[in-house]
Design an enzyme around this catalytic site. Structure first.
Site, PDB file in Angstrom:
ATOM      1  N   GLU A  36       7.430 -10.861   2.216  1.00  0.00           N
ATOM      2  CA  GLU A  36       6.691 -11.588   1.320  1.00  0.00           C
ATOM      3  C   GLU A  36       6.793 -10.935  -0.235  1.00  0.00           C
ATOM      4  O   GLU A  36       6.991  -9.616  -0.336  1.00  0.00           O
ATOM      5  CB  GLU A  36       5.168 -11.413   1.738  1.00  0.00           C
ATOM      6  CG  GLU A  36       4.780 -12.422   2.639  1.00  0.00           C
ATOM      7  CD  GLU A  36       3.523 -12.454   2.842  1.00  0.00           C
ATOM      8  OE1 GLU A  36       2.577 -11.964   2.213  1.00  0.00           O
ATOM      9  OE2 GLU A  36       3.029 -13.344   4.096  1.00  0.00           O
TER      10      GLU A  36
ATOM     11  N   CYS B 249       5.879  -8.625  -7.175  1.00  0.00           N
ATOM     12  CA  CYS B 249       5.886  -7.370  -6.297  1.00  0.00           C
ATOM     13  C   CYS B 249       6.796  -7.631  -5.280  1.00  0.00           C
ATOM     14  O   CYS B 249       6.621  -8.580  -4.397  1.00  0.00           O
ATOM     15  CB  CYS B 249       4.371  -7.466  -5.826  1.00  0.00           C
ATOM     16  SG  CYS B 249       4.096  -6.135  -4.695  1.00  0.00           S
TER      17      CYS B 249
ATOM     18  N   CYS C 182       7.474  -0.221   7.614  1.00  0.00           N
ATOM     19  CA  CYS C 182       7.531   0.848   6.791  1.00  0.00           C
ATOM     20  C   CYS C 182       7.398   2.020   8.112  1.00  0.00           C
ATOM     21  O   CYS C 182       6.635   1.822   8.842  1.00  0.00           O
ATOM     22  CB  CYS C 182       6.270   1.156   5.995  1.00  0.00           C
ATOM     23  SG  CYS C 182       6.483   2.602   4.954  1.00  0.00           S
TER      24      CYS C 182
ATOM     25  N   CYS D 165       0.380   5.316   6.877  1.00  0.00           N
ATOM     26  CA  CYS D 165      -0.838   5.344   5.754  1.00  0.00           C
ATOM     27  C   CYS D 165      -1.866   4.483   6.556  1.00  0.00           C
ATOM     28  O   CYS D 165      -1.612   3.645   6.879  1.00  0.00           O
ATOM     29  CB  CYS D 165      -0.608   5.190   4.419  1.00  0.00           C
ATOM     30  SG  CYS D 165       0.758   5.942   3.615  1.00  0.00           S
TER      31      CYS D 165
ATOM     32  N   CYS E 232      -3.037   1.167   5.498  1.00  0.00           N
ATOM     33  CA  CYS E 232      -1.963   0.192   4.943  1.00  0.00           C
ATOM     34  C   CYS E 232      -1.472  -0.485   6.184  1.00  0.00           C
ATOM     35  O   CYS E 232      -1.250   0.039   7.475  1.00  0.00           O
ATOM     36  CB  CYS E 232      -1.111   0.925   4.332  1.00  0.00           C
ATOM     37  SG  CYS E 232       0.413  -0.135   4.050  1.00  0.00           S
TER      38      CYS E 232
ATOM     39  N   CYS F 104      -2.352  -5.941  -1.877  1.00  0.00           N
ATOM     40  CA  CYS F 104      -1.346  -4.869  -1.260  1.00  0.00           C
ATOM     41  C   CYS F 104      -2.027  -4.649   0.037  1.00  0.00           C
ATOM     42  O   CYS F 104      -2.958  -4.761   0.553  1.00  0.00           O
ATOM     43  CB  CYS F 104      -1.691  -3.660  -1.880  1.00  0.00           C
ATOM     44  SG  CYS F 104      -1.355  -3.719  -3.706  1.00  0.00           S
TER      45      CYS F 104
HETATM   46  N1  SAH Z   1       5.196   2.626   0.116  1.00  0.00           N
HETATM   47  C1  SAH Z   1       4.931   2.508  -1.243  1.00  0.00           C
HETATM   48  C2  SAH Z   1       4.713   1.229  -1.796  1.00  0.00           C
HETATM   49  C3  SAH Z   1       4.285   0.181  -1.122  1.00  0.00           C
HETATM   50  S1  SAH Z   1       2.459   0.279  -0.960  1.00  0.00           S
HETATM   51  C4  SAH Z   1       3.785   3.331  -1.409  1.00  0.00           C
HETATM   52  O1  SAH Z   1       3.119   3.516  -0.630  1.00  0.00           O
HETATM   53  O2  SAH Z   1       3.500   3.694  -2.816  1.00  0.00           O
HETATM   54  C5  SAH Z   1       2.069  -0.174  -2.458  1.00  0.00           C
HETATM   55  C6  SAH Z   1       0.480   0.488  -2.895  1.00  0.00           C
HETATM   56  O3  SAH Z   1      -0.404  -0.556  -2.069  1.00  0.00           O
HETATM   57  C7  SAH Z   1       0.489   1.670  -2.612  1.00  0.00           C
HETATM   58  O4  SAH Z   1      -0.311   2.555  -3.724  1.00  0.00           O
HETATM   59  C8  SAH Z   1      -0.620   1.609  -1.368  1.00  0.00           C
HETATM   60  O5  SAH Z   1      -1.112   2.799  -1.144  1.00  0.00           O
HETATM   61  C9  SAH Z   1      -1.306   0.440  -1.679  1.00  0.00           C
HETATM   62  N2  SAH Z   1      -2.037   0.004  -0.334  1.00  0.00           N
HETATM   63  C10 SAH Z   1      -1.638  -0.377   0.796  1.00  0.00           C
HETATM   64  N3  SAH Z   1      -2.341  -0.744   1.751  1.00  0.00           N
HETATM   65  C11 SAH Z   1      -3.573  -1.137   0.741  1.00  0.00           C
HETATM   66  C12 SAH Z   1      -4.687  -1.775   1.386  1.00  0.00           C
HETATM   67  N4  SAH Z   1      -4.896  -2.281   2.440  1.00  0.00           N
HETATM   68  N5  SAH Z   1      -5.677  -1.936   0.264  1.00  0.00           N
HETATM   69  C13 SAH Z   1      -5.312  -1.586  -1.048  1.00  0.00           C
HETATM   70  N6  SAH Z   1      -4.076  -1.102  -1.458  1.00  0.00           N
HETATM   71  C14 SAH Z   1      -3.203  -0.702  -0.527  1.00  0.00           C
HETATM   72 FE1  SF4 Z   2       4.406   2.819   3.761  1.00  0.00          FE
HETATM   73 FE2  SF4 Z   2       1.945   1.326   3.482  1.00  0.00          FE
HETATM   74 FE3  SF4 Z   2       2.124   3.919   3.340  1.00  0.00          FE
HETATM   75 FE4  SF4 Z   2       3.543   2.591   1.523  1.00  0.00          FE
HETATM   76  S1  SF4 Z   2       1.233   2.585   1.670  1.00  0.00           S
HETATM   77  S2  SF4 Z   2       4.338   4.242   2.367  1.00  0.00           S
HETATM   78  S3  SF4 Z   2       3.739   0.632   2.818  1.00  0.00           S
HETATM   79  S4  SF4 Z   2       2.522   2.692   5.290  1.00  0.00           S
END
Ligand code: SAH
Ligand code: SF4
Length: 395
Positions: free
Chosen positions: A112, A125, A132, A136, A139, A373
């Site tokens: 997406e 974006c 991934c 995290c 996420c 995100c």
């Molecule tokens: N992997 C990279 C880039 C993709 S994630 C990273 O982690 O930076 C992009 C951003 O979205 C990151 O700051 C991540 O922590 C945030 N993010 C992921 N899941 C989210 C959620 N459910 N609510 C808000 N932000 C989120």
């Molecule tokens: Fe991967 Fe989501 Fe962590 Fe970014 S925030 S590194 S996309 S698991």
């Protein structure tokens, strides 16, 4: 529409859209264009593909008819297909893009891409991986099973698709709701790119770096390096190389002010703890007050949102040219977290603001289409059938 996974067809003509200069030279060599001619021919293709957005070799009037025919015989200018498109009330657009298989083992992938228009800029974006490998805990992308790196070509194609959809190539028409797309002297509908979709860009360094080279090439897509932000969860050894190789802006997904909590939220922290991460930021090539590093901080109720943590955050970033982005958590089905209350976010944000960081809360955009995100792709499955119907209606 076809629901079954795409099958790799070794006889299909590859698309040239999204390729680097070196890859285009190679493609020309493969159809017999002599080496001494390749540079010039690449320059021509570059202009048509990236400046004009051509979808047919016939348009390439300064390329000889014979070569145009040969190119059309072996290659295409196809873009990956948009299989679902959604438009939010606030103008945010979300496209589900199907990438064809890259080899016999690959079943193709869907990613997406989200477009966020504001009055003075349009931000795209984009994703760097399908899924991934990191996990995290807040996420949703991290819970997806299928993971592969996107190629530089697939990364660049996300911008091409966006420009197609927004009518942002010479001689194209804009969509009807033009009022929501920024325009005017020197403002392109897509002026900024953030690598904040799916995936960890610094785990796909070479392809991301090649893609940035194509995106910022002044004879083609011409994006400014300072308007491209690479977001990382903290792959410390790749931070300096990113600054040196690409010169883009850096964003760090920080989310916690101590190792114990960050180990839980961003497990990669066990490998690269906060001290190492902040040192890498201090040494980021090109970091300056005019080129601040963005620190992202997702607001998780009762987890990381106390005033004490806000003060700690400010303290730990001292000496680093920094911006702070507070991101309201976007819940997804099955998550153990909740978004902090609005008052808690305000208190946190006031502390950060009083320490000299301006407007730090990132307003959620496109919530009605789940474009936020961590929700990319995951929630779309349910909405897809409806969106597809809408697309079919438009066709
Ligand atoms: N992997 C990279 C880039 C993709 S994630 C990273 O982690 O930076 C992009 C951003 O979205 C990151 O700051 C991540 O922590 C945030 N993010 C992921 N899941 C989210 C959620 N459910 N609510 C808000 N932000 C989120
Ligand atoms: Fe991967 Fe989501 Fe962590 Fe970014 S925030 S590194 S996309 S698991």
């Amino acid at each position: 529409m076809n629901e079954s996974p795409a099958i790799f067809d070794p006889h299909a003509c590859p698309s040239l859209v999204g390729k680097t200069r070196a890859q285009l030279a190679q493609a020309l060599g493969a159809i017999g264009v002599p080496e001494r001619e390749q540079r010039m021919r690449v320059g021509q293709l570059w202009h048509w593909i990236y400046f004009q957005g051509s979808t047919s070799f016939d348009a390439m009037l300064n390329v000889s008819k014979v070569l145009r025919a040969k190119l059309a015989e072996h290659y295409t200018l196809d873009r990956p297909r948009v299989v679902a498109a959604q438009l939010s009330q606030d103008g945010t657009r979300k496209w589900l893009i199907r990438m064809p298989p890259v080899d016999a083992k690959d079943k193709g992938a869907e990613i997406e891409c989200v477009y966020i228009p504001e009055s003075d800029r349009g931000t795209l974006c984009i994703s760097s991986q399908v899924g991934c490998t990191l996990t995290c805990t807040f996420c949703h992308t991290g819970t997806q099973k299928l993971v592969r790196n996107l190629t530089a070509q697939e990364i660049v194609q996300q911008l091409i698709v966006a420009r197609d959809m927004l009518g942002d190539f010479p001689d194209r028409t804009r969509p009807d709701d033009d009022g929501l797309i920024p325009s005017g002297e020197g403002v392109r509908p897509v002026s900024n790119i953030v690598f904040m979709g799916m995936g960890e860009p610094l785990y796909n360094f070479d392809e991301v770096n090649d893609a940035i080279g194509v995106l910022t090439d002044g004879e083609g897509l011409s994006l400014s390096k300072r308007r491209i932000t690479v977001s990382t969860s903290g792959v410390v050894p790749q931070i300096a190389p990113l600054g040196e190789a690409s010169g883009t802006m850096l964003a760090i997904s920080l989310h916690a002010t101590n190792d114990e909590l960050r180990n839980k939220l961003v497990p990669l922290n066990k490998k690269y703890p906060l001290k190492d991460l902040l040192d890498a930021c201090r040494n980021y090539p090109g970091a300056a007050n005019s080129r601040r590093i963005t620190f992202e901080y997702v607001m998780l109720k009762g987890v990381n949102d106390s005033p004490k943590e806000a003060r700690e955050l400010v303290r730990m970033l001292k000496g680093i040219p920094a911006k702070i982005n507070l991101i309201p958590f976007n819940p997804w089905p099955g998550t153990q977290y909740e978004c902090s209350d609005w008052e808690t976010i305000e208190t946190f944000s006031d502390i950060v603001f009083n320490a000299g960081y301006a407007s730090p809360v990132r307003t959620p955009r496109g919530r009605d289409i789940l474009a936020a995100c961590g929700q990319l792709k995951s929630e779309t499955e349910k909405l897809r059938a409806r969106a597809r119907l809408a697309l079919d209606d438009e066709a």
